[in-house]
Design a protein around this motif. Structure first.
Motif, mmCIF file in Angstrom:
data_model
loop_
_atom_site.group_PDB
_atom_site.id
_atom_site.type_symbol
_atom_site.label_atom_id
_atom_site.label_comp_id
_atom_site.label_asym_id
_atom_site.label_seq_id
_atom_site.Cartn_x
_atom_site.Cartn_y
_atom_site.Cartn_z
ATOM 1 N N TYR A 91 0.832 -1.213 0.000
ATOM 2 C CA TYR A 91 0.000 0.000 0.000
ATOM 3 C C TYR A 91 0.860 1.253 0.000
ATOM 4 O O TYR A 91 1.988 1.252 0.493
ATOM 5 C CB TYR A 91 -0.882 0.032 1.257
ATOM 6 C CG TYR A 91 -1.952 -1.023 1.251
ATOM 7 C CD1 TYR A 91 -3.228 -0.753 0.763
ATOM 8 C CD2 TYR A 91 -1.687 -2.306 1.726
ATOM 9 C CE1 TYR A 91 -4.205 -1.730 0.740
ATOM 10 C CE2 TYR A 91 -2.661 -3.289 1.711
ATOM 11 C CZ TYR A 91 -3.916 -2.997 1.214
ATOM 12 O OH TYR A 91 -4.883 -3.964 1.189
ATOM 13 N N LEU A 92 0.288 2.333 -0.509
ATOM 14 C CA LEU A 92 0.902 3.652 -0.357
ATOM 15 C C LEU A 92 0.355 4.277 0.922
ATOM 16 O O LEU A 92 -0.768 3.980 1.328
ATOM 17 C CB LEU A 92 0.549 4.552 -1.538
ATOM 18 C CG LEU A 92 1.278 4.261 -2.854
ATOM 19 C CD1 LEU A 92 0.688 5.115 -3.968
ATOM 20 C CD2 LEU A 92 2.759 4.546 -2.718
ATOM 21 N N LEU A 93 1.136 5.150 1.525
ATOM 22 C CA LEU A 93 0.671 5.870 2.702
ATOM 23 C C LEU A 93 -0.538 6.728 2.304
ATOM 24 O O LEU A 93 -0.511 7.393 1.271
ATOM 25 C CB LEU A 93 1.796 6.776 3.195
ATOM 26 C CG LEU A 93 1.662 7.328 4.601
ATOM 27 C CD1 LEU A 93 1.895 6.227 5.623
ATOM 28 C CD2 LEU A 93 2.660 8.444 4.830
ATOM 29 N N PRO A 94 -1.607 6.719 3.100
ATOM 30 C CA PRO A 94 -2.750 7.579 2.762
ATOM 31 C C PRO A 94 -2.306 9.045 2.617
ATOM 32 O O PRO A 94 -1.504 9.533 3.404
ATOM 33 C CB PRO A 94 -3.674 7.412 3.964
ATOM 34 C CG PRO A 94 -3.285 6.129 4.599
ATOM 35 C CD PRO A 94 -1.811 5.946 4.315
ATOM 36 N N LYS A 95 -2.836 9.709 1.605
ATOM 37 C CA LYS A 95 -2.470 11.101 1.292
ATOM 38 C C LYS A 95 -2.619 12.016 2.516
ATOM 39 O O LYS A 95 -1.824 12.922 2.748
ATOM 40 C CB LYS A 95 -3.368 11.590 0.153
ATOM 41 C CG LYS A 95 -3.082 12.985 -0.327
ATOM 42 C CD LYS A 95 -1.797 13.084 -1.111
ATOM 43 C CE LYS A 95 -1.961 12.528 -2.504
ATOM 44 N NZ LYS A 95 -0.709 12.526 -3.259
#
Length: 453
Positions: A406-410
């Protein structure tokens, strides 16, 4: 063969063969010299001044401890800056065990300070390949200690646990990975259906990529080259292999110093950016005979081959700014017909039979972390991102994160940035209700969609 790198001390005993205890009587660590702890503590205190966001996180954590019960095993560069991160994780309630992800980048006195304050740290500058894996194993393989989080830089720790301790790997709650190289390895595991743990790709979060990779390299490339070679940059011809964020930073700094900069690139979008920024886009073969410096930052392997090295001009400087040491084929230079001469720490002359020599920095390993330092403030941004990713994964309700990368939440990216603004006495504008409605945004963010780069 090249002489081994050593600390300037005369003590040649391997840290593995020494019995050391800290002042509390613990010997659960392995560092060069525990007596250097006081010097290391001062280095850490200086770094704290430049890492405002981590200190802000600590203040917050005096009430609740978001990482209580977390057992984090970490493998990163061990410097004053990462020490501030480790101690912050401790303040947030975590238990940590730590090894180094690079055999040259450890600051011995900082490792000593951490060991003195009770952190099980296994690292020293100038480890052998065997020491490197031994240290990682000592972090992981402990009687009665099951880690539940991994913080990795380069993926070596994750790889080791996955291969050696598959049962332990299955019990991990989450992995946070910091580098392009490590993230690449995670996506490979995920593709093969072998990633049984959610992982957070911190490298591609905006606050890491756009700051650490770009601004950090923009400042540290010149530092690393100056400290090792004392060279003059004006008028020098340089080829930078790769125009990602790291390449962009290196090129910007060298251009500003008056160097003539060439770029090699495989990606047409990055290539076009290089052209628009005023750099000549070439193939390495076209310029290899004339350039004074070759810098790799692709994250790939064998970018500079033995054939390239053979064709370089006398006293060409060769170095790497990418995470792993595979970009320059250094192994091909360890042959009988070439003579290696150690000139100073981290600088080797490799001499051909006809007397031509090249100057190889840090044996092709990461130049800025092996030969100089990186600006603390930029690392504060990265380290805060890592800490928040750990908190997010550790506290996520069952099922929020599947077994994927996952990418870090914006929203968290924006939070990291906002924690660093007070340093510059910067004042953010707030949207009015009407403006927020017009843009279709929440007043408190996130302000950009997740796909925005």
């Amino acid at each position: 063969a090249a002489a081994s790198y050593t600390d300037s001390s005369d003590d040649e005993t391997s840290p593995r063969d020494k019995q050391q205890k800290n002042s509390k009587g613990s010997s659960d660590f392995c560092v060069k010299n525990i007596k250097q702890a006081e010097f290391g503590r001062r280095e850490i205190e200086i770094a704290e001044q430049e890492m405002p966001a981590l200190m802000a996180l600590r203040k917050r954590a005096q009430g609740e401890k978001p990482l209580a019960g977390a057992k984090i095993v970490g493998c990163t560069h061990i410097t004053a800056q990462t020490a501030v991160l480790m101690e912050t994780l401790g303040a947030l309630g975590a238990q940590c065990r730590w090894a180094a992800c690079n055999i040259y980048s450890t600051l011995n006195e900082v490792a000593a300070a951490l060991a003195e304050s009770g952190f099980p740290v296994f690292a020293w500058k100038g480890e052998s390949e065997d020491d490197f894996w031994w240290c990682i194993d000592r972090c992981v393989n402990v009687e009665g200690w099951q880690p539940n989080m991994i913080l990795d830089d380069g993926g070596d720790l994750t790889h080791w646990i996955y291969k050696k301790y598959p049962n332990m790997f299955k019990k991990i709650k989450g992995i946070v990975e910091e580098s392009v190289t490590g993230v690449h390895r995670l996506y490979q595991l995920s593709k093969a259906g072998k990633l049984c743990v959610p992982a957070m790709n911190v490298n591609d979060s905006v606050t890491k990529q756009k700051f650490d990779n770009l601004y950090c390299c923009r400042e540290s490339i010149l530092d690393g080259l100056k400290r090792t070679t004392d060279m003059m940059f004006g008028g020098k011809q340089v080829v930078v292999c790769g125009y990602g964020e790291v390449g962009k930073g290196c090129c910007a700094a060298l251009k500003a110093m008056g160097s003539i900069v060439y770029v090699t690139e495989i990606d047409p979008i990055c290539a076009l950016q290089a052209c628009m920024d005023g750099f000549r886009l070439v193939k390495l073969n076209e310029v290899i005979r004339q350039v004074d410096i070759v810098i790799t930052c692709t994250g790939n392997k064998n970018v500079v081959t033995r054939e390239h090295l053979d064709r370089m001009k006398n006293s060409c400087i060769v170095c790497n700014m990418g995470h792993s040491n595979t970009e320059i084929d250094v192994a091909s230079l360890r042959t009988p017909e070439l003579t290696w001469e150690r000139v100073r720490s981290q600088v080797d002359h490799v001499i051909w039979p006809d007397g031509k020599r090249i100057v190889l920095l840090a044996e092709g390993r990461l130049l800025n972390l092996s030969c100089s330092t990186v600006p603390t403030f930029v690392l504060s941004i990265t380290a805060t991102t890592q800490a928040l990713a750990l908190i997010e994964l550790y506290n996520a309700p069952e099922g929020r994160y599947k077994q994927d990368v996952y990418l870090l939440p914006k929203k968290m990216d924006e939070y990291v940035a906002s924690l660093h603004l007070p340093t510059f006495d910067a004042h953010l504008t707030e949207l009015t209700d009407e403006q927020a409605k017009y843009l279709g945004l929440n007043k408190n963010g996130p302000f950009k969609p997740n796909y925005y780069r």
